[in-house]
Write an enzyme that holds these catalytic residues in place. Structure first.
Site, PDB file in Angstrom:
ATOM      1  CB  SER A  73      -8.497   0.592   5.893  1.00 22.78           C
ATOM      2  OG  SER A  73      -9.252   1.761   6.087  1.00 22.78           O
TER       3      SER A  73
ATOM      4  CB  SER B 192      -8.188   3.520   2.959  1.00 21.80           C
ATOM      5  OG  SER B 192      -7.305   2.921   3.897  1.00 21.80           O
TER       6      SER B 192
ATOM      7  CE  LYS C 112      -3.922   1.940   2.648  1.00 23.94           C
ATOM      8  NZ  LYS C 112      -4.817   1.706   3.808  1.00 23.94           N
TER       9      LYS C 112
END
Length: 482
Positions: free
Chosen positions: A174, A150, A75
């Site tokens: 997330s 997210s 990420k």
């Protein structure tokens, strides 16, 4: 889809080279990225160089570790030396860190092949990955729908087979919510088990890095690789990291499972409830003892989170002042430079949360909002403590719904916030939580079941999750991407 252990076996038996495996994943990325948009940065040269080193090691007759030569995605809110780290925000466009995060350093040290950095909601604020400053990631099961957020880029990359496993971060769900929406395994570890050094902060008392994978076994391998004490992180726990592979058994006899009563009812799609209930019946068949458990303050998790998280974000994001790094707007004076840069660099959702947090922390409102939220947070933790006095693991749906259409909730932030209704209390209590695939709805969209463990009892989650996956085949399904 190949597992870590399958690829490791192929490498040591010299059936395939690390370069061949890496190139295969890079080819998949090149083919699918125009429609999926999981990656913000693809590190092709770095990946092939890392793979080449693994092949040279094998050629010399040296043993290789479990993660050596395994393609992984990260990420884009984890600092990577010499590789852009944008957090999905225009304010960090072009920023290249001068240091490595602890988790990515551990991946490098163990010979993993990092394919690139994945898309996310800006500064990890969102539940759909539509708040990215760069692109909107699509759900591989239906590209008109969101992958969750997210960490939507990391979840979609695993689901689309654009990597073997990936890393995400979880502040209020997330990792688990996008895992549910994309039909993969997603684990948020106990707070402090994985170092946050180099993770760009959103809400420091809630953020935690964790793995995405197709299987519980792969999630366990990746967690063991990144977990452990780090002197650079003051919240890091000094604990011995167990060998999670010992948890991979299919016997659940004597294990006590609690169904959280408050997570079933209004707001939960019937098809999701049915799939999770079927999953619970499967655990009963495997020998688990199931009972209903009440966590009465569970429903207060959402309002508590949306006071505490924006408050911490308000403080953390004050550092983006156009002086030290990131973009800088031209202005006649210092104050205008600050305000214009932040106005242009931050997206709507980030601005909304900064304003909420600043208000909650302001004089006259601190006691009424922030302090009260922290007190209720303690009560939520007490509810979990009481529950774990009776059971070994708790179960709930991961997300109230399956993946929704892109753009469906962007104009209604409150409805969007409800996406994390089931996952937020776990972060507030600092507990480990894992989402595993447990079914599909009528439109062939994945459904996830959330397993919640007591502090540092990831081993119990792996035991339950592994047994469930050995008895079912939901995790073996793949989206049809042509």
């Amino acid at each position: 889809m190949a597992s870590i252990s399958q690829l490791h076996k192929q490498l040591i038996n010299k059936e395939r080279s690390a370069v061949e495996i890496t190139q295969e994943y890079l080819n998949t990325i090149e083919k699918l990225e125009p429609q999926i948009k999981s990656y913000l940065h693809i590190t092709k040269d770095l990946a092939l160089n890392s793979a080449q080193k693994v092949d040279e090691k094998i050629a010399r007759g040296e043993e290789i570790g479990t993660l050596e030569g395994i393609p992984i995605a990260v990420k884009d809110n984890m600092s990577t030396k010499g590789i852009p780290t944008t957090c999905g925000s225009k304010i960090l466009e072009g920023f290249t860190p001068s240091y490595e995060s602890t988790v990515t350093q551990k991946l490098h040290d163990q010979g993993a092949v990092i394919l690139g950095k994945t898309n996310l909601d800006e500064f990890a604020m969102g539940s759909s990955t539509e708040n990215s400053g760069y692109q909107v990631t699509a759900n591989p099961w239906d590209t008109t729908r969101v992958p969750g957020g997210s960490s939507g880029g990391s979840a979609a990359a695993v689901a689309a087979d654009e990597c073997v496993v990936s890393l995400g971060s979880d502040t209020g769900g997330s990792i688990r919510q996008p895992a549910s929406l994309c039909g993969v395994v997603g684990l948020k570890p106990t707070y402090g088990l994985v170092s946050r050094f180099g993770l760009v902060a959103y809400a420091s008392s809630l953020d935690q890095i964790g793995p995405f994978a197709h299987t519980v076994e792969d999630a366990g391998i990746l967690l063991r690789a990144i977990a452990g004490y780090d002197s650079k992180d003051s919240t890091s726990l000094k604990v011995e990291i167990p060998d999670y592979s010992k948890s991979f058994t299919t016997d659940l006899k004597g294990l006590k499972v609690g169904i959280i009563r408050e997570t079933f009812g209004e707001g939960l799609d019937n098809v999701v409830a049915e799939a999770v209930n079927q999953g619970i019946k499967e655990l009963e068949k495997l020998g688990a003892q199931v009972k209903e458990i009440s966590c009465p303050r569970f429903r207060y998790g959402l309002p508590v989170y949306y006071i505490i998280a924006p408050s911490e974000a308000s403080a953390n994001l004050a550092r983006y002042d156009a002086v030290k790094y990131g973009i800088r707007s031209k202005a006649d004076n210092l104050m205008d430079m600050y305000t214009q840069t932040r106005a242009q660099g931050f997206g709507k959702e980030v601005k909304r949360r900064i304003m909420l947090g600043t208000y909650a922390l302001s004089a006259g409102y601190y006691d009424a909002y922030y302090l009260k939220a922290q007190k209720v947070r303690t009560l939520i933790k007490q509810d979990f403590d009481n529950a774990f006095a009776d059971v070994d693991v708790l179960i709930s749906p991961t997300s109230p719904t399956t993946a929704f259409k892109a753009g469906e909730k962007t104009d209604d932030p409150l409805t969007m916030y409800l996406s994390d209704l089931m996952t937020i209390p776990v972060n507030l209590a600092g507990l480990p939580g894992m989402s595993i695939p447990c079914g599909f709805d009528g439109q062939n969209l994945p459904i996830g079941m959330q397993l919640i463990g007591n502090v540092l009892r990831e081993d119990v989650l792996f035991k339950v999750g592994y047994a469930f996956q050995q008895a079912t085949d939901w995790h073996t399904k793949s989206p049809n991407l042509g």
